[in-house]
Scaffold this active site. Structure first.
Site, PDB file in Angstrom:
ATOM      1  CG  HIS A 469      -1.607   1.428   1.281  1.00 28.22           C
ATOM      2  ND1 HIS A 469      -3.406   0.952   1.230  1.00 28.22           N
ATOM      3  CD2 HIS A 469      -1.379   2.301   1.619  1.00 28.22           C
ATOM      4  CE1 HIS A 469      -3.633   2.524   0.870  1.00 28.22           C
ATOM      5  NE2 HIS A 469      -2.884   2.867   2.073  1.00 28.22           N
ATOM      6  CD  GLU A 470       1.675   3.644   3.590  1.00 31.02           C
ATOM      7  OE1 GLU A 470       1.617   4.505   3.467  1.00 31.02           O
ATOM      8  OE2 GLU A 470       0.553   3.619   4.295  1.00 31.02           O
ATOM      9  CG  HIS A 473      -0.159   6.033  -0.368  1.00 30.37           C
ATOM     10  ND1 HIS A 473      -0.379   6.621  -1.606  1.00 30.37           N
ATOM     11  CD2 HIS A 473      -0.371   5.356   0.356  1.00 30.37           C
ATOM     12  CE1 HIS A 473      -1.364   6.715  -1.161  1.00 30.37           C
ATOM     13  NE2 HIS A 473      -1.373   6.149   0.793  1.00 30.37           N
ATOM     14  CG  HIS A 476       0.977   9.447  -7.393  1.00 33.74           C
ATOM     15  ND1 HIS A 476      -0.407   8.849  -6.161  1.00 33.74           N
ATOM     16  CD2 HIS A 476       0.265  10.016  -8.782  1.00 33.74           C
ATOM     17  CE1 HIS A 476      -1.854  10.359  -7.166  1.00 33.74           C
ATOM     18  NE2 HIS A 476      -0.738  10.035  -8.024  1.00 33.74           N
TER      19      HIS A 476
END
Length: 674
Positions: A469-470, A473, A476
């Site tokens: 999940h992290e 990010h 991105h």
């Protein structure tokens, strides 16, 4: 000389953590604020007619060094804080708030921006320039540029109060978490807890010069205890301590701060002409209004609740077999783990040896290589703020070899000075200026179990998904390729920002991918096909309960920020909101709002719904990957465009360019409930 105000003479101009002293911060902030204000004065006093280039574009690059130092300071205040840093934060936050107010309420500056905005057709702007102009103009209006002088002063004071009170909220939540320890000397009290967790508890005790074992309220300590401890009375005791954090009437109590924060936000919204703070926030989101958010949450609630109730009935049947007729929330994790074991013959402790942290990290790096052509090289020549931090240079494969893409910091283990949870952040944004593409410096911060003297750090499967999940990010941020820093990377609409992160979690459940890295840390044995199949089958395990839990938080958040006048008593207000989603009796002595840092300290005020909103996006996006093949290079290339575009386009347009259609709620419902 103050190192913070100089250009960093380091690899990639990374932060020279080893040269920064706490006493450098305050003078640096004051100097850089003054420097930024001079840049604004020069821009305002420019006698040439305002243009896009000399006004709006110039403003986008004002205070670049101040932004870097702010990132350094506040990132450390989250990951490696101290009493001294927290004191500095109390002094610095008002200075930064006042500085931001000075810019947003500078009438001459706004006049110039408005002139450019009103004449935008004559500049023939490209898509990114047009977005910058629109966002800049709206940013000023939403910050009070159209208010009269009296109201501007009121708004300035509200912003100052919000800044300090939200900071205090976070400090209180951290302090109350650190204040509790359960010291155990009788091993019978720890029955059911796996040996690897006991070793960690023993090492934690040793660190504090205590015999026996120590359990704390930090996630890697608290959650295993609640999941495995057979001693129900102790589970109840720990759950009570956890639920009383910042809710016990003591020095770290946050109840009054909550009332003050929601009241101040409401005042701010009304001053700016909005019905509520939720209306103010949602104007700038994909979901445009509180009504749209509530309709979305309630639609999911209707669909998910029957599944959740059925799941809880299954747990109660298990508890009854143990003689428990009054199952409570502190029994949930324990019986969930029992049910998981019974249904899928899976438990976290059995799986953990197959997920050593280094191996999982290697897998996520490898996936980024396969999908986006990235390569990660660990380096020792970049300064770190703590010995446990690791640093990487990230490169992208090109036709002519590879080019530098980003610096990546990873910081995985809990410490006293680190707040709970997991997050991605940046020390420096990506932007283009003077024919140079300035690459970003990205950081991932987690709280995984530390390695012991005998074993590496072993992750639960949930922690595996947290890392993915992290890392979503982080991608991105690392793949950002825009001109302006304020449209770069994760600078997107808030209910779009979770798409890249939640999208990455999907790969953890794909057997084809899992087989490449789920290998026993001692023997190298690949996790058995049967177990991998069960992980895939179990991905929707307790999905109804988890959905209701998230919906409860989302509805509570919306009510705080649409009807703050109803918050007479935090506990009764919270209980009233949770009534629709709670599946266990609510304990009169506990509350979650006083540690709901996402909405009272972080940026999720009137935005917690965005986790579920983004689940619709990620379910729909991953369905496309499944249709074309999860490693399909053409599909990955399209998604890479979405990741690299930041906030330069409307998010729905970006999504449709990738997918060919708008996301469908049915994609989420199909994934969750079949």
């Amino acid at each position: 000389m103050n190192i913070l105000t100089e250009n960093f003479n380091t690899p990639h101009q990374t932060v020279p953590f080893d040269q920064i002293k706490n006493e450098d911060y305050l003078p640096a902030f004051k100097e850089l604020i003054a420097q930024s204000e001079k840049e604004i004065d020069d821009l305002v006093n420019n006698t040439e007619a305002p243009t896009f280039q000399n006004t709006v574009e110039a403003l986008a690059f004002v205070g670049e060094k101040l932004e870097v130092v702010s990132n350094i300071f506040f990132n450390l205040n989250s990951a490696e804080t101290s009493d001294e840093l927290q004191q500095i934060a109390q002094e610095v936050s008002p200075l930064l708030t006042e500085h931001a107010s000075k810019i947003s309420q500078n009438e001459k500056l706004f006049e110039k921006i408005k002139l450019v905005f009103d004449q935008k057709e004559k500049y023939h702007l490209n898509e990114e320039q047009a977005m910058l102009l629109t966002e800049t103009y709206k940013g000023f209006v939403r910050s009070g540029a159209l208010l009269n002088e009296t109201d501007k002063e009121t708004l300035k004071k509200i912003n100052m109060d919000l800044s300090l009170k939200s900071l205090q909220f976070g400090q209180n939540a951290l302090a109350s978490t650190n204040a509790y320890l359960k010291h155990l000397t009788n091993k019978e009290d720890l029955a059911g807890i796996p040996e690897s967790i006991l070793v960690q508890y023993a090492e934690d005790a040793k660190e504090k010069n205590l015999e026996g074992w120590v359990v704390s309220l930090q996630y890697p300590s608290y959650v295993p205890f609640m999941t495995y401890a057979e001693n129900r009375a102790l589970r109840a005791e720990l759950a009570l301590a956890n639920g009383k954090k910042s809710f016990d009437g003591g020095e770290f109590d946050n109840q009054n701060l909550i009332k003050e924060l929601v009241s101040l936000k409401h005042q701010k919204a009304q001053l700016l002409g909005y019905k509520s703070y939720a209306d103010y926030v949602l104007e700038e989101r994909m979901a445009k209004s509180p009504t749209q958010v509530l309709d979305f949450l309630n639609e999911l609630l209707v669909k998910a609740k029957p599944y959740a109730e059925k799941e809880i009935e299954e747990l109660k049947t298990l508890a009854k077999a143990d003689g428990i007729d009054d199952m409570q929330s502190y029994d949930h994790a324990f019986y969930t783990e029992k049910l998981r074991k019974a249904k899928y013959d899976l438990n976290d402790e059995e799986l953990k040896p197959y997920f050593p942290l280094d191996q999982v990290q290697e897998a996520v790096f490898g996936l980024a290589g396969k999908l986006y052509g990235l390569n990660f090289k660990e380096v020792e020549n970049i300064s770190k703020y703590h010995p446990e931090v690791k640093t990487y240079e990230v490169f992208e494969k090109t036709e002519n070899g590879e080019e530098f893409k980003s610096v990546l910091y990873v910081d995985y283990f809990p410490r006293k000075g680190k707040r709970a949870g997991a997050w991605m952040t940046s020390y420096k944004s990506q932007f283009k200026q003077n024919n140079e593409n300035h690459r970003p410096h990205i950081s991932i911060v987690c709280n995984f179990s530390k390695p012991t003297k005998d074993t590496p750090s072993l992750l639960t499967f949930q922690e595996v998904t947290t890392l993915f999940h992290e890392f979503g990010h982080a991608l991105h941020g690392m793949l950002a390729n825009t001109t302006y820093p304020n449209l770069s990377g994760t600078s997107v609409k808030w209910d779009f920002v979770e798409l890249p992160s939640q999208f990455m979690e999907n790969f953890c459940f794909e057997p084809e991918f899992l087989k490449t890295f789920a290998k026993h840390y001692q023997t190298g044995e690949v996790l058995a096909d049967e177990k991998i199949q069960k992980i895939d089958q179990s991905k929707n395990f307790m999905e109804g309960y988890q959905t209701l839990r998230q919906l409860g938080f989302g509805l509570l958040d919306m009510e705080y920020h649409t009807h703050p006048e109803k918050v007479k008593d935090v506990k009764s207000f919270e209980d009233e909101q949770f009534a629709k989603t709670s599946l266990y009796p609510l304990n009169p002595e506990t509350a979650m709002s006083p540690t709901f840092s996402h909405i009272f300290q972080g940026g999720y005020s009137a935005g917690y719904y965005s986790y579920k909103w983004a689940e619709v996006l990620d379910a729909d996006a991953f369905a496309y990957f499944k249709e074309t093949g999860i490693f399909n290079s053409e599909t990955a290339a399209k998604f890479k465009v979405l990741l690299s575009s930041g906030g330069t386009k409307d998010p729905m347009e970006l999504y449709k360019n990738f997918r060919g259609s708008e996301p469908k709620v049915e994609s989420l419902l199909k994934r969750a409930f079949g």
